[in-house]
Enzyme design. Structure first.
Site, PDB file in Angstrom:
ATOM      1  N   HIS A 162      41.080  -9.138  42.334  1.00 60.20           N
ATOM      2  CA  HIS A 162      40.508  -9.984  41.303  1.00 60.20           C
ATOM      3  C   HIS A 162      40.577 -11.416  41.702  1.00 60.20           C
ATOM      4  O   HIS A 162      39.650 -11.956  41.092  1.00 60.20           O
ATOM      5  CB  HIS A 162      41.365  -9.767  40.028  1.00 60.20           C
ATOM      6  CG  HIS A 162      40.645 -10.276  38.755  1.00 60.20           C
ATOM      7  ND1 HIS A 162      39.461 -10.072  38.393  1.00 60.20           N
ATOM      8  CD2 HIS A 162      40.914 -11.308  38.059  1.00 60.20           C
ATOM      9  CE1 HIS A 162      39.159 -10.582  37.155  1.00 60.20           C
ATOM     10  NE2 HIS A 162      39.956 -11.204  36.943  1.00 60.20           N
ATOM     11  N   SER A 165      35.945 -14.578  35.844  1.00 61.80           N
ATOM     12  CA  SER A 165      36.534 -13.341  35.054  1.00 61.80           C
ATOM     13  C   SER A 165      36.452 -13.737  33.372  1.00 61.80           C
ATOM     14  O   SER A 165      35.100 -13.465  33.174  1.00 61.80           O
ATOM     15  CB  SER A 165      38.213 -13.778  35.379  1.00 61.80           C
ATOM     16  OG  SER A 165      38.966 -12.753  34.704  1.00 61.80           O
ATOM     17  N   ASP A 181      39.476  -4.402  42.687  1.00 65.26           N
ATOM     18  CA  ASP A 181      39.813  -5.205  41.303  1.00 65.26           C
ATOM     19  C   ASP A 181      40.372  -4.638  40.526  1.00 65.26           C
ATOM     20  O   ASP A 181      39.698  -3.694  39.730  1.00 65.26           O
ATOM     21  CB  ASP A 181      38.426  -6.160  41.177  1.00 65.26           C
ATOM     22  CG  ASP A 181      38.647  -7.090  39.873  1.00 65.26           C
ATOM     23  OD1 ASP A 181      39.758  -7.133  39.152  1.00 65.26           O
ATOM     24  OD2 ASP A 181      38.104  -8.258  39.980  1.00 65.26           O
TER      25      ASP A 181
HETATM   26  C1  MLT Z   1      38.646 -10.438  29.991  1.00 65.55           C
HETATM   27  O1  MLT Z   1      39.277 -10.191  29.267  1.00 65.55           O
HETATM   28  O2  MLT Z   1      37.466 -11.203  29.920  1.00 65.55           O
HETATM   29  C2  MLT Z   1      38.594  -9.714  31.270  1.00 65.55           C
HETATM   30  O3  MLT Z   1      39.671  -8.693  31.140  1.00 65.55           O
HETATM   31  C3  MLT Z   1      39.076 -10.476  32.249  1.00 65.55           C
HETATM   32  C4  MLT Z   1      40.282 -11.504  32.183  1.00 65.55           C
HETATM   33  O4  MLT Z   1      41.417 -10.994  32.282  1.00 65.55           O
HETATM   34  O5  MLT Z   1      40.227 -12.434  31.569  1.00 65.55           O
END
Ligand code: MLT
Length: 202
Positions: free
Chosen positions: A183, A102, A152
């Site tokens: 996700h 992520s 996701d």
């Molecule tokens: C981010 O902010 O890098 C992406 O949206 C994934 C997350 O939620 O960390």
């Protein structure tokens, strides 16, 4: 940067650079490294920014909308941290494989987008395109594994499709594994990442 370094039994294995998701820390992905390559050294880093108390690797303006200035600053900072860690812990700077989930996958993708030699390869669990409209470095032959969920809500399918295409344009060898999930990081995508890794690095 706050981190954990674990020296592996085999110094010839790649160094696994672990990058957690939003709200995680440097402990989160240690079991993944153990599964992917139990003999490898590990550098697991905690993101240097906080969002409502949750560690992240760079700031965002909203869900899925990145603060580009901070992203660039933090990408440089992380790259420098890997450079100094390689000297301090005596690992091969040219043999670093990132494993990110992520937000951690996004900063790993940003390392690829900004530096030709920051990473030898990368396993990106549920990444997005870190920046658009920039020229990427030559990544000829750099292997990248992307795991994505077809449902996701945070990293839409198109993000993985675009990321693969952008990386391939500059020569990276990208494999995408689709999971019929959201996700979450699944055991089956980690198994697939392990197979990909073993095929390339063992
Ligand atoms: C981010 O902010 O890098 C992406 O949206 C994934 C997350 O939620 O960390």
């Amino acid at each position: 940067m706050k981190h954990i370094f674990k020296e592996g039994q085999n110094p010839n294995r790649p160094l696994l650079l672990l990058l957690h998701g939003t709200g995680g820390d440097e402990n989160d992905l240690l079991p993944l490294a153990e599964m992917i390559d139990p003999e490898a050294s590990v550098l697991s880093v905690r993101g240097n920014t906080l969002e409502n108390g949750m560690p992240r690797f760079f700031r965002r303006l909203a869900e899925g909308v990145f603060d580009e200035e901070d992203l660039i600053f933090r990408t440089n900072e992380l790259n420098e941290f890997i450079n100094t860690s390689a000297k301090e812990y005596h690992f091969d700077r040219n043999n670093v494989i990132a494993i990110g989930y992520s937000n951690g996958a996004n900063i790993a993708a940003s390392l690829l987008f900004h530096f030709k030699d920051a990473l030898k390869g990368a396993i990106l669990h549920h990444p997005m395109v870190p920046r658009r409209g920039i020229e990427l470095p030559n990544l000829e032959g750099t292997p990248v594994f992307i795991a994505a969920g077809v449902n996701d809500p945070i990293c839409p399918q198109q993000e993985s499709i675009d990321l693969k295409e952008l990386l391939e344009t500059v020569g990276a060898q990208v494999e995408v594994r689709w999971e019929n999930r959201g996700h979450q990081l699944t055991m089956s995508e980690v198994q697939a990442a392990k197979q990909w890794y073993e095929h390339l690095f063992e």
